[in-house]
Design an enzyme around this catalytic site. Structure first.
Site, PDB file in Angstrom:
ATOM      1  N   HIS A   1       0.702  -1.510   0.098  1.00  0.00           N
ATOM      2  CA  HIS A   1      -0.125  -0.367   0.111  1.00  0.00           C
ATOM      3  C   HIS A   1       0.782   1.421  -0.304  1.00  0.00           C
ATOM      4  O   HIS A   1       0.949   2.346  -0.634  1.00  0.00           O
ATOM      5  CB  HIS A   1      -0.775  -0.083   1.363  1.00  0.00           C
ATOM      6  CG  HIS A   1      -1.532   1.189   1.591  1.00  0.00           C
ATOM      7  ND1 HIS A   1      -2.150   1.752   0.572  1.00  0.00           N
ATOM      8  CD2 HIS A   1      -1.579   1.973   2.967  1.00  0.00           C
ATOM      9  CE1 HIS A   1      -3.180   2.575   1.560  1.00  0.00           C
ATOM     10  NE2 HIS A   1      -2.452   3.006   2.101  1.00  0.00           N
TER      11      HIS A   1
ATOM     12  N   HIS B   1       3.458   7.873   5.690  1.00  0.00           N
ATOM     13  CA  HIS B   1       2.338   8.277   5.699  1.00  0.00           C
ATOM     14  C   HIS B   1       0.988   8.148   6.954  1.00  0.00           C
ATOM     15  O   HIS B   1       0.517   8.165   7.683  1.00  0.00           O
ATOM     16  CB  HIS B   1       0.710   8.488   4.343  1.00  0.00           C
ATOM     17  CG  HIS B   1       0.088   7.276   4.182  1.00  0.00           C
ATOM     18  ND1 HIS B   1       0.634   7.341   3.284  1.00  0.00           N
ATOM     19  CD2 HIS B   1      -0.824   6.945   4.381  1.00  0.00           C
ATOM     20  CE1 HIS B   1       0.110   6.001   2.659  1.00  0.00           C
ATOM     21  NE2 HIS B   1      -1.167   6.011   3.473  1.00  0.00           N
ATOM     22  N   ASP B   2       1.234   5.846   7.062  1.00  0.00           N
ATOM     23  CA  ASP B   2       0.001   5.728   8.457  1.00  0.00           C
ATOM     24  C   ASP B   2       1.701   5.860   9.464  1.00  0.00           C
ATOM     25  O   ASP B   2       0.533   5.149  10.426  1.00  0.00           O
ATOM     26  CB  ASP B   2      -0.491   4.676   7.683  1.00  0.00           C
ATOM     27  CG  ASP B   2      -1.485   4.411   6.672  1.00  0.00           C
ATOM     28  OD1 ASP B   2      -1.923   5.573   6.990  1.00  0.00           O
ATOM     29  OD2 ASP B   2      -1.466   3.966   5.670  1.00  0.00           O
TER      30      ASP B   2
ATOM     31  N   GLU C   1       0.165   7.188  12.703  1.00  0.00           N
ATOM     32  CA  GLU C   1      -1.367   6.686  12.680  1.00  0.00           C
ATOM     33  C   GLU C   1      -1.087   5.203  13.452  1.00  0.00           C
ATOM     34  O   GLU C   1      -2.420   4.665  14.147  1.00  0.00           O
ATOM     35  CB  GLU C   1      -2.244   6.895  11.904  1.00  0.00           C
ATOM     36  CG  GLU C   1      -3.919   6.595  11.939  1.00  0.00           C
ATOM     37  CD  GLU C   1      -4.836   7.231  11.038  1.00  0.00           C
ATOM     38  OE1 GLU C   1      -4.770   8.199  11.326  1.00  0.00           O
ATOM     39  OE2 GLU C   1      -6.075   6.345  11.069  1.00  0.00           O
ATOM     40  N   ASP C   2      -0.080   4.460  12.409  1.00  0.00           N
ATOM     41  CA  ASP C   2      -0.373   2.724  12.477  1.00  0.00           C
ATOM     42  C   ASP C   2       0.614   2.208  13.864  1.00  0.00           C
ATOM     43  O   ASP C   2       1.112   1.192  13.405  1.00  0.00           O
ATOM     44  CB  ASP C   2      -0.567   2.379  11.405  1.00  0.00           C
ATOM     45  CG  ASP C   2      -2.368   2.723  11.094  1.00  0.00           C
ATOM     46  OD1 ASP C   2      -3.231   3.094  11.133  1.00  0.00           O
ATOM     47  OD2 ASP C   2      -2.529   2.585   9.548  1.00  0.00           O
TER      48      ASP C   2
ATOM     49  N   ASP D   1      -3.447   8.075  -1.252  1.00  0.00           N
ATOM     50  CA  ASP D   1      -4.169   6.604  -0.337  1.00  0.00           C
ATOM     51  C   ASP D   1      -5.940   7.232  -0.628  1.00  0.00           C
ATOM     52  O   ASP D   1      -5.773   5.257  -0.485  1.00  0.00           O
ATOM     53  CB  ASP D   1      -4.089   7.387   1.302  1.00  0.00           C
ATOM     54  CG  ASP D   1      -4.163   6.551   2.441  1.00  0.00           C
ATOM     55  OD1 ASP D   1      -4.088   5.581   2.510  1.00  0.00           O
ATOM     56  OD2 ASP D   1      -4.756   7.045   3.349  1.00  0.00           O
TER      57      ASP D   1
HETATM   58 ZN    ZN Z   1      -2.799   4.559   3.647  1.00  0.00          ZN
END
Ligand code: ZN
Length: 184
Positions: free
Chosen positions: A35, A61-62, A65-66, A122
């Protein structure tokens, strides 16, 4: 002097390590890094690849957050510009999921141009994944809901890159033609 491509590969390596244990929700449970590379590739295709900070932010980018990566950590490793874009693309996880989704659409128009490009790439990647390898427990109604919510976010991002908009819109249209919601 670090060459731009070296900065990008360093960001990809960092993201790959941070997301090592994560898989996509699709039936094939693709490695999460697929991804991230898809997002970088989508940004590069639609911008000519000249803005390396944009591509680095796409790779990362994640991470906040993740993966529990902090803003400070990104800033130290990749500089303030990249860290700022990633932070702009990060939901506030202390909020309930529905509220976070609502805020993504509502806040999109107030984001920087680069954050809006990352968000469009995204969402484009996510729609592609759902068309190609949907989560096994999602019915067509759920897929349509996701497609339409994504469109509401992308609608707030418009005006910064026509090619990204077009690619997203084509996938969105494909979804609407493919998924058949059950009649209520
Ligand atoms: Zn993403």
């Amino acid at each position: 002097m670090t060459a731009p491509v070296q900065s990008l590969t360093r960001a990809l390596m960092f993201a790959a390590q941070k997301h090592t244990d994560q898989r996509r929700k699709g039936a094939r449970a693709e490695p999460y890094v697929n991804h991230l590379i898809d997002v970088v590739d989508t940004l590069a295709r639609h911008t000519g690849g000249a803005d390396v900070e944009l591509l680095m932010a796409g790779a990362l980018h994640d991470t906040i957050e993740d993966t529990g990566t902090t803003y400070e950590e990104l800033k130290r490793a990749f500089g303030e510009n990249v860290a700022d874009i990633v932070r702009e693309c990060t939901d506030d996880k202390s909020l309930p999921k529905m509220e976070r989704k609502r805020l993504q659409a509502e806040n999109a128009p107030h984001k920087s141009a680069r954050a809006r490009m990352v968000k469009m790439a995204d969402k484009t990647s996510n729609l592609k994944s759902i068309l190609e390898s949907p989560p096994p427990d999602w019915n067509d109604t759920r897929k349509l809901e996701y497609f339409n919510w994504s469109k509401s976010v992308v609608d707030g991002c418009r005006g910064v890159n026509a090619g990204l908009e077009r690619e997203f819109d084509d996938l969105h249209k494909k979804g609407l033609a493919t998924f058949k919601p059950k009649a209520a």
